[in-house]
Design a protein around this motif. Structure first.
Motif, mmCIF file in Angstrom:
data_model
loop_
_atom_site.group_PDB
_atom_site.id
_atom_site.type_symbol
_atom_site.label_atom_id
_atom_site.label_comp_id
_atom_site.label_asym_id
_atom_site.label_seq_id
_atom_site.Cartn_x
_atom_site.Cartn_y
_atom_site.Cartn_z
ATOM 1 N N LEU A 118 0.839 -1.214 0.000
ATOM 2 C CA LEU A 118 0.000 0.000 0.000
ATOM 3 C C LEU A 118 0.869 1.258 0.000
ATOM 4 O O LEU A 118 0.612 2.204 -0.738
ATOM 5 C CB LEU A 118 -0.921 -0.007 1.231
ATOM 6 N N GLY A 122 0.135 2.807 -3.309
ATOM 7 C CA GLY A 122 -1.019 3.650 -3.012
ATOM 8 C C GLY A 122 -2.320 2.882 -3.098
ATOM 9 O O GLY A 122 -3.376 3.407 -2.784
ATOM 10 N N TYR A 123 -2.267 1.658 -3.551
ATOM 11 C CA TYR A 123 -3.451 0.790 -3.551
ATOM 12 C C TYR A 123 -2.952 -0.652 -3.507
ATOM 13 O O TYR A 123 -1.746 -0.891 -3.557
ATOM 14 C CB TYR A 123 -4.324 1.030 -4.790
ATOM 15 N N ILE A 124 -3.893 -1.600 -3.398
ATOM 16 C CA ILE A 124 -3.480 -3.006 -3.322
ATOM 17 C C ILE A 124 -3.858 -3.701 -4.626
ATOM 18 O O ILE A 124 -5.038 -3.953 -4.879
ATOM 19 C CB ILE A 124 -4.194 -3.734 -2.162
ATOM 20 N N MET B 1 -8.643 -0.788 1.693
ATOM 21 C CA MET B 1 -7.513 0.124 1.887
ATOM 22 C C MET B 1 -7.173 0.767 0.542
ATOM 23 O O MET B 1 -6.880 0.088 -0.418
ATOM 24 C CB MET B 1 -6.299 -0.662 2.399
ATOM 25 N N ARG B 2 -7.244 2.083 0.508
ATOM 26 C CA ARG B 2 -6.900 2.768 -0.741
ATOM 27 C C ARG B 2 -5.591 3.522 -0.541
ATOM 28 O O ARG B 2 -4.524 2.961 -0.695
ATOM 29 C CB ARG B 2 -8.022 3.716 -1.175
ATOM 30 N N ASN B 3 -5.712 4.772 -0.127
ATOM 31 C CA ASN B 3 -4.519 5.584 0.067
ATOM 32 C C ASN B 3 -3.908 5.273 1.430
ATOM 33 O O ASN B 3 -4.621 5.144 2.419
ATOM 34 C CB ASN B 3 -4.936 7.062 -0.019
ATOM 35 N N PHE B 4 -2.575 5.159 1.486
ATOM 36 C CA PHE B 4 -1.931 4.760 2.736
ATOM 37 C C PHE B 4 -2.169 5.757 3.868
ATOM 38 O O PHE B 4 -2.651 5.399 4.942
ATOM 39 C CB PHE B 4 -0.424 4.576 2.499
ATOM 40 N N GLN B 319 4.507 11.016 3.645
ATOM 41 C CA GLN B 319 3.334 10.169 3.923
ATOM 42 C C GLN B 319 2.963 10.222 5.408
ATOM 43 O O GLN B 319 1.785 10.266 5.759
ATOM 44 C CB GLN B 319 3.612 8.725 3.503
#
Lengths: 255, 409
Positions: A118, A122-124, B1-4, B319
């Motif tokens: 991730l 930024g995505y899986i 889960m998209r953006n960390f 981040q």
């Protein structure tokens, strides 16, 4: 994603590496470390507390920089990289395993494993998710995919930590006493898992340990005493031999 | 889960329930104070201004005062002279040329209503009862544009009032024990006349006792002939009355008094109210900002190892910083919106409360006059969000700069 390295590719190369901590007093930690580790090698690092093992591991893991000398990780000179480039190197080429599992309680077992993915993408990607599930099933955690770390045992969590360390298919796996918090049965299992995966993927493994028997199963054993690195004679440390002692004449040799 | 960073921020908020609730409450408390205090202060200002607009002329024109002149001269001792200097009363208290004056004043930009009046003091009586009062004679239609008598009428009528009719203030009617249809006698210095009560008005507890008749009988009562005593003026803006008064005084040989110079305290206290509203709002935002910053700093310290491990597995400083800024943003959004909702509800509930009525059956004045506008709510929310994100910036930086090697040692 890095392809499996050929056996003779050099993953770690240090030349005249020195590390000194500058605070109120100057604390020299590492002296003239020259080290070369190839792909697929499984190397144990031993030494007493405070000898500089963790410092060496932090430098190899790009968490810290050398005071003098050069360190190449997978061909890149880390002293020339910016903080963000180092973060990227850690993300894409290096996996970490610590004594404590350091999983995030806010995330499930599967999510923890996928965190490096991730962070990186930024995505899986679906493929990564399938791969992670397959690995977790393989280590016997099929039923624990959606549990959080605080609901699982230490051994289970350490196995998850290993799979997390391998999530981005690194070329180098650094382990700082990965079995230190586990009983001997769980410790052996975790160690076996590391070796198995190391052999399968061709990843270079550097493991700090206090456990002689685990160290003896490594391809090579490095010994640090008072900041000097040496390679130990495996014959001297054959099972049943008395306590492990460094051989003084080795302490400045190229390991 | 998209953006960390987004995922991690949301998980942090969810797992740290107590801390999250605490920070959200700090933001909400700040916003409640800001919205509540501002709405009340602006409400008080609005109601005072409305009261002024309804019952006070912005500018009053009267005859110019005479210059002070030496009255007497005496020589108490050789070589010494004393003289007594005194302001003289004007010879003529009336504005004889008022129709011309009214024309000139109407021509000034920014003036909306002009009414010539005859105003004087006298005794109002009915049966054996008497009250001292002030009476104003003016054309009802024009008068109503300067002082909203029609708006405060509780019985009878004001418009279309005949020359033998009077509109009484509620207090006078109560003291005399009269109602519409009764007759009252008004006695000025030299003349008196009887009037039929056409209407009763109640401008609220703080207004001056004043009765209204038409212009002609007032001119007879006070012997002004065809002249008037005052010209009452209303402008477009309460706040421009000084400038307008000055303009009138340069155009005409009269004295023009603006309300803000007659009642300087009113404007001064309005400004003090405003200043204290802004000050209290500012301080409460700063206080909640500090509270948020310190809670978030503790949370960063608690999460030190986690931040270290995340950096170890490749999270960049940016981040990590984004994560904590997003936490601040979510806290501020939820906190400020819920604070605004609570404050608005509080104002709506309290806004319904009234003081005891000034007369039986009447409606009392508002206990908390408030002026709740969407602009006020929006700016309170916006400033709370800005404060919170600013407060989160320090801990976010702290988190971003954590040395992973240090925290993992």
């Amino acid at each position: 994603m890095s392809e499996i390295k050929s056996k003779n590719a050099i993953i770690i190369e240090t030349n005249h590496l020195y590390k000194t901590y500058h605070s109120k007093v100057e604390t020299p930690v590492l002296f003239d470390v020259n080290l070369r580790i190839h792909a697929g090698e499984f190397v144990a690092v031993m030494g007493q507390s405070g000898s500089g093992k963790s410092t060496l591991l932090n430098i190899l893991g790009c968490l810290d920089r050398p005071s003098r000398g050069t360190v190449h990780i997978d061909g890149q000179d880390i002293s020339r990289l910016s903080d963000d480039e180092l973060a990227r190197l850690r993300r894409e080429r290096i996996g970490f395993i610590f004594q404590a599992h350091f999983l995030l309680d806010e995330f499930t077992c599967l999510e923890n494993v996928l965190l490096p993915v991730l962070i990186r993408y930024g995505y899986i990607p679906a493929k990564e998710k399938e791969g992670a599930i397959a690995l977790l099933k393989r280590v016997g955690l099929a039923k624990e995919l959606h549990k959080t770390p605080d609901e699982m045992s230490g051994g289970q969590n350490q196995r998850i930590a290993i799979i997390r360390a391998l999530a981005n298919r690194p070329v180098l796996l650094l382990a700082d006493e990965p079995t230190g918090n586990l009983d001997s049965k769980n410790g052996k299992e975790v160690f076996a898992l590391m070796r198995e995966i190391g052999e399968e993927t061709g990843v270079a493994v550097v493991m700090v340990t206090h456990d002689d028997r685990l160290a003896l199963e490594a391809h090579r054993i490095l010994y640090i005493e008072d900041g000097y690195l040496g390679e130990r004679d495996r014959v001297l440390s054959a099972p049943g031999s008395p306590g492990i002692m460094p051989v003084p004449s080795f302490s400045r040799m190229n390991a | 889960m998209r953006n960390f960073a987004l995922t991690l921020a949301l998980r942090h908020l969810r797992s740290g329930k107590g801390q999250t609730l605490l920070t959200i409450s700090a933001v909400a408390a700040g916003v409640i104070i800001v919205v509540f205090i501002s709405a009340i202060v602006f409400g008080i200002r609005k109601s005072v201004m409305a009261m002024l607009t309804d019952v006070l002329p912005h500018i009053t024109v009267e005859t110019a005062e005479e210059k002070a002149v030496p009255l007497a001269r005496s020589d108490p001792a050789p070589g010494l002279t004393t003289s007594r200097i005194e302001k003289q009363n004007p010879q003529r208290k009336f504005l004889g040329n008022w129709s011309h004056d009214v024309e000139v004043i109407r021509g000034i930009a920014g003036i909306t209503a002009v009414v010539p009046v005859v105003m004087g003091q006298g005794i109002l009586s009915h049966g054996g009862k008497q009250v001292g009062t002030q009476i104003t004679g003016a054309d009802p239609e024009s008068m109503n544009t300067v002082i909203s008598i029609g708006k405060f009428l509780i019985a009878g009528k004001y418009h279309g009032m005949r020359s033998d009719e009077i509109v009484l203030n509620y207090k006078s009617a109560r003291d005399l024990g009269v109602a519409t249809g009764d007759r009252v006698r008004f006695a000025a210095e030299r003349h008196s006349a009887s009037f039929l009560i056409a209407g009763i008005y109640d401008p609220g507890r703080n207004a001056v006792r004043a009765e209204y008749i038409t212009l002609r009988p007032a001119q007879s009562l006070f012997e002004t002939g065809s002249a008037v005593t005052l010209i009452l003026i209303k402008g477009e803006s309460l706040y421009r009355s000084d400038a307008l008064a000055d303009r009138i005084a340069t155009l005409l040989p009269v004295q023009a008094k603006s309300w803000s110079r007659e009642f300087p305290d009113v404007l001064g206290s309005m400004n003090a109210y405003d200043a204290s509203a802004y000050l209290i709002s500012g301080f409460s935002l700063v206080a909640s900002g500090f509270a948020i910053a310190s809670i978030l700093i503790v949370s960063v310290v608690q999460k030190g190892r986690q931040i270290g491990i995340l950096k170890g597995i490749g999270a960049t400083s940016r981040q990590i910083m984004t994560t904590f800024l997003l936490e601040g943003l979510f806290i501020s959004l939820i906190g400020s919106v819920s604070g605004a909702v609570i404050a608005s509800a509080l104002i709506l509930v309290l806004g319904g409360l009234r003081q005891p009525a000034s007369r039986p059956g009447g409606i009392g004045e508002l206990l908390f006059p408030s002026d709740l506008t969407w602009q006020l709510v929006a700016s309170a929310i916006a400033s709370a969000i800005a404060t919170t994100v600013l407060a989160a910036a320090l801990p976010a930086r702290q988190a971003a700069h954590l040395d992973p090697a240090e925290v993992l040692r």
